[in-house]
Design a protein around this motif. Sequence first.
Motif, short mmCIF file in Angstrom:
data_model
loop_
_atom_site.label_atom_id
_atom_site.label_comp_id
_atom_site.label_asym_id
_atom_site.label_seq_id
_atom_site.Cartn_x
_atom_site.Cartn_y
_atom_site.Cartn_z
N ARG A 129 -5.65 13.76 2.70
CA ARG A 129 -6.39 14.73 1.91
C ARG A 129 -5.51 15.79 1.26
O ARG A 129 -5.70 16.14 0.09
N LEU A 130 -4.52 16.34 1.97
CA LEU A 130 -3.66 17.36 1.37
C LEU A 130 -2.90 16.77 0.18
O LEU A 130 -2.80 17.39 -0.88
N GLY A 131 -2.36 15.56 0.35
CA GLY A 131 -1.67 14.91 -0.75
C GLY A 131 -2.59 14.64 -1.93
O GLY A 131 -2.19 14.75 -3.09
N ASP A 132 -3.86 14.30 -1.63
CA ASP A 132 -4.83 14.06 -2.71
C ASP A 132 -5.13 15.33 -3.49
O ASP A 132 -5.19 15.32 -4.73
N LEU A 133 -5.32 16.44 -2.78
CA LEU A 133 -5.59 17.70 -3.47
C LEU A 133 -4.38 18.14 -4.29
O LEU A 133 -4.52 18.65 -5.42
N ARG A 134 -3.20 17.92 -3.74
CA ARG A 134 -1.99 18.26 -4.51
C ARG A 134 -1.88 17.37 -5.75
O ARG A 134 -1.43 17.84 -6.81
N ARG A 135 -2.29 16.11 -5.65
CA ARG A 135 -2.23 15.22 -6.81
C ARG A 135 -3.21 15.67 -7.89
O ARG A 135 -2.92 15.57 -9.09
N LEU A 136 -4.38 16.16 -7.49
CA LEU A 136 -5.32 16.70 -8.48
C LEU A 136 -4.69 17.84 -9.27
O LEU A 136 -4.97 18.00 -10.46
N VAL A 137 -3.83 18.60 -8.61
CA VAL A 137 -3.15 19.71 -9.27
C VAL A 137 -1.93 19.23 -10.04
O VAL A 137 -1.77 19.50 -11.24
N ASP A 138 -1.04 18.50 -9.35
CA ASP A 138 0.27 18.16 -9.92
C ASP A 138 0.21 17.05 -10.96
O ASP A 138 0.96 17.07 -11.94
N VAL A 139 -0.66 16.07 -10.75
CA VAL A 139 -0.73 14.92 -11.65
C VAL A 139 -1.84 15.08 -12.68
O VAL A 139 -1.64 14.82 -13.87
N VAL A 180 0.85 -1.20 0.00
CA VAL A 180 0.00 0.00 0.00
C VAL A 180 0.88 1.25 0.00
O VAL A 180 0.60 2.23 -0.71
N GLY A 181 1.96 1.23 0.79
CA GLY A 181 2.86 2.37 0.82
C GLY A 181 3.51 2.62 -0.54
O GLY A 181 3.62 3.78 -0.99
N LYS A 182 3.94 1.54 -1.20
CA LYS A 182 4.53 1.71 -2.53
C LYS A 182 3.51 2.26 -3.51
O LYS A 182 3.81 3.14 -4.31
N ALA A 183 2.28 1.73 -3.46
CA ALA A 183 1.24 2.21 -4.36
C ALA A 183 0.95 3.69 -4.12
O ALA A 183 0.74 4.45 -5.07
N ARG A 184 0.95 4.09 -2.86
CA ARG A 184 0.72 5.50 -2.54
C ARG A 184 1.81 6.37 -3.14
O ARG A 184 1.55 7.46 -3.65
N SER A 185 3.05 5.88 -3.11
CA SER A 185 4.17 6.60 -3.71
C SER A 185 4.00 6.68 -5.22
O SER A 185 4.27 7.73 -5.84
N LEU A 186 3.57 5.59 -5.84
CA LEU A 186 3.37 5.57 -7.29
C LEU A 186 2.28 6.55 -7.71
O LEU A 186 2.38 7.19 -8.76
N LEU A 187 1.22 6.67 -6.90
CA LEU A 187 0.20 7.67 -7.18
C LEU A 187 0.82 9.06 -7.23
O LEU A 187 0.52 9.87 -8.10
N GLY A 188 1.69 9.35 -6.25
CA GLY A 188 2.32 10.66 -6.20
C GLY A 188 3.18 10.94 -7.42
O GLY A 188 3.37 12.09 -7.81
N LEU A 189 3.71 9.88 -8.03
CA LEU A 189 4.54 10.02 -9.23
C LEU A 189 3.71 10.03 -10.50
O LEU A 189 4.25 10.15 -11.60
N GLY A 190 2.40 9.86 -10.36
CA GLY A 190 1.54 9.83 -11.53
C GLY A 190 1.50 8.49 -12.23
O GLY A 190 0.96 8.38 -13.34
N GLN A 191 2.05 7.46 -11.60
CA GLN A 191 2.04 6.11 -12.19
C GLN A 191 0.80 5.36 -11.66
O GLN A 191 0.89 4.45 -10.86
N ILE A 192 -0.35 5.78 -12.16
CA ILE A 192 -1.62 5.35 -11.58
C ILE A 192 -1.89 3.87 -11.82
O ILE A 192 -2.30 3.14 -10.91
N GLU A 193 -1.68 3.39 -13.04
CA GLU A 193 -1.92 1.99 -13.34
C GLU A 193 -0.98 1.08 -12.55
O GLU A 193 -1.38 0.02 -12.05
N ASN A 194 0.28 1.48 -12.42
CA ASN A 194 1.24 0.69 -11.64
C ASN A 194 0.82 0.63 -10.18
O ASN A 194 1.02 -0.39 -9.51
#
Length: 445
Positions: A392-402, A220-234
């Motif tokens: 939530r803050l990371g999610d809102l940032r992902r909506l912007v950054d990714v 789960v931690g790795k997947a969370r990191s991949l989301l932050g990198l925009g690697q959504i499918e991975n």
Amino acid sequence: MKKSINAEKNYSKLLFNVIVLMVLTSLGMSCDSVVEVTDPDIVTPESLNSEAGIQTLRAGSLGDLAVAMSGSAAGHGATTGLIIMSGLMADEYTYSGTFPTRREADTRNLQDINSDVNTIYGNLHRSRTGAETTVDLLADFGGNPEIESEMQSVTGYAYVMFAETFCGGVPFSKAPADGGELIYGEPLTTEEMFNTAISWFDQAAANAGSNANLANLARVGKARSLLGLGQIENAAAEVAGIPTDFVYNIEQSDNSFRQENGIYIMSTVRRQFSIADGKGGNGLMFRSSMDPRTPWDGGTEFGQDDITLYYNQLKYDSSNVPVVLASGTEARLIEAEAAANADDAATVEDIHNALRATIGLSDLDLSGISGDDLLLAHFSERAFWLFSTGHRLGDLRRLVDVYGMMPSNVFPWGPYFKGGEYSSTLKFLVPQSESNNPNYLGCLD
């Protein structure tokens, strides 16, 4: 297993370096925070020369993680944690207290001398360095894969939290296991922090062996990191097969002020953090939706500032309620995000409705929704499931950054209800106290 003579001689140097690193990351905190640092003589170099010493370091790292994430009842006015301060930066909480440092988070008008942010920064680093040191010392005892795995995941989550909530430019200093001089870290970009987290989670997964809970924690931690990198499918592929009922908690206790759940203390007991509703125009309706995932009461008396009507969160209804760090629910939400990113509304709907059925919520109808609207519908559901857990803050940032959405369309924006306006700042700043590190550059972005 008998340790080498060199390893024996290096324990004193290693412990000294760990203590120095903890003190350096603590500089700039309030006086109350400084005087609460544990007396280093309680954990002596000699006491680390045992399996019990390893368990002491492990417990210390987990305790620091709990304080960093949820805060505690210790300190003057209690200690804020990352969950509630990042919830202020986003749309989960509004501030009903009088501390200016917390109001800065509520409006996002942050300074790099903000003592609350500096406290969180120091506690996250203490948890990380304690976990790293535990892993390093285990090598001299023949290793313990399960403890190594857990501590490697704790380290990974520290990197994730820095990447999601702080600006790029966070340095990660190191106390070497060989007893050498303290190594000052170089500032890392947000991308580098996520990639470093992935490296730690990969090690954690490899060491987890047959322990499914530890393996799932790492995945789960790795997947969370991949989301932050925009690697959504991975990210979705990483969590496939994780049981929905999997949970790894940050444990809280009423055994001491330090161990108490700081979210409960700062909200229910001290009435400083009020559950929000439509914050800044773009915020979700966490109260008026009357959703069982965000229970609340209040609205009949003022908060600690005596001017703001107070609405109390009830998710954490006692001082010993644990905080979820990773879960199977989060795994399903990651899969739903991948479906939303692929514009597959039917799959998004199926995943969310299966989750909603577990607590008796009615089905969503996402037919005819696509593009950004589908993403926002998913992120709304995700926000209710993960309310007040530091997402939530990371999610809102992902909506912007990714996903490329405008900050003014997803963050609280415009006039602030106590005067002034919300800032365009979306991240915590690297604290000025880090300038003790000669590599310090402040925020890179």
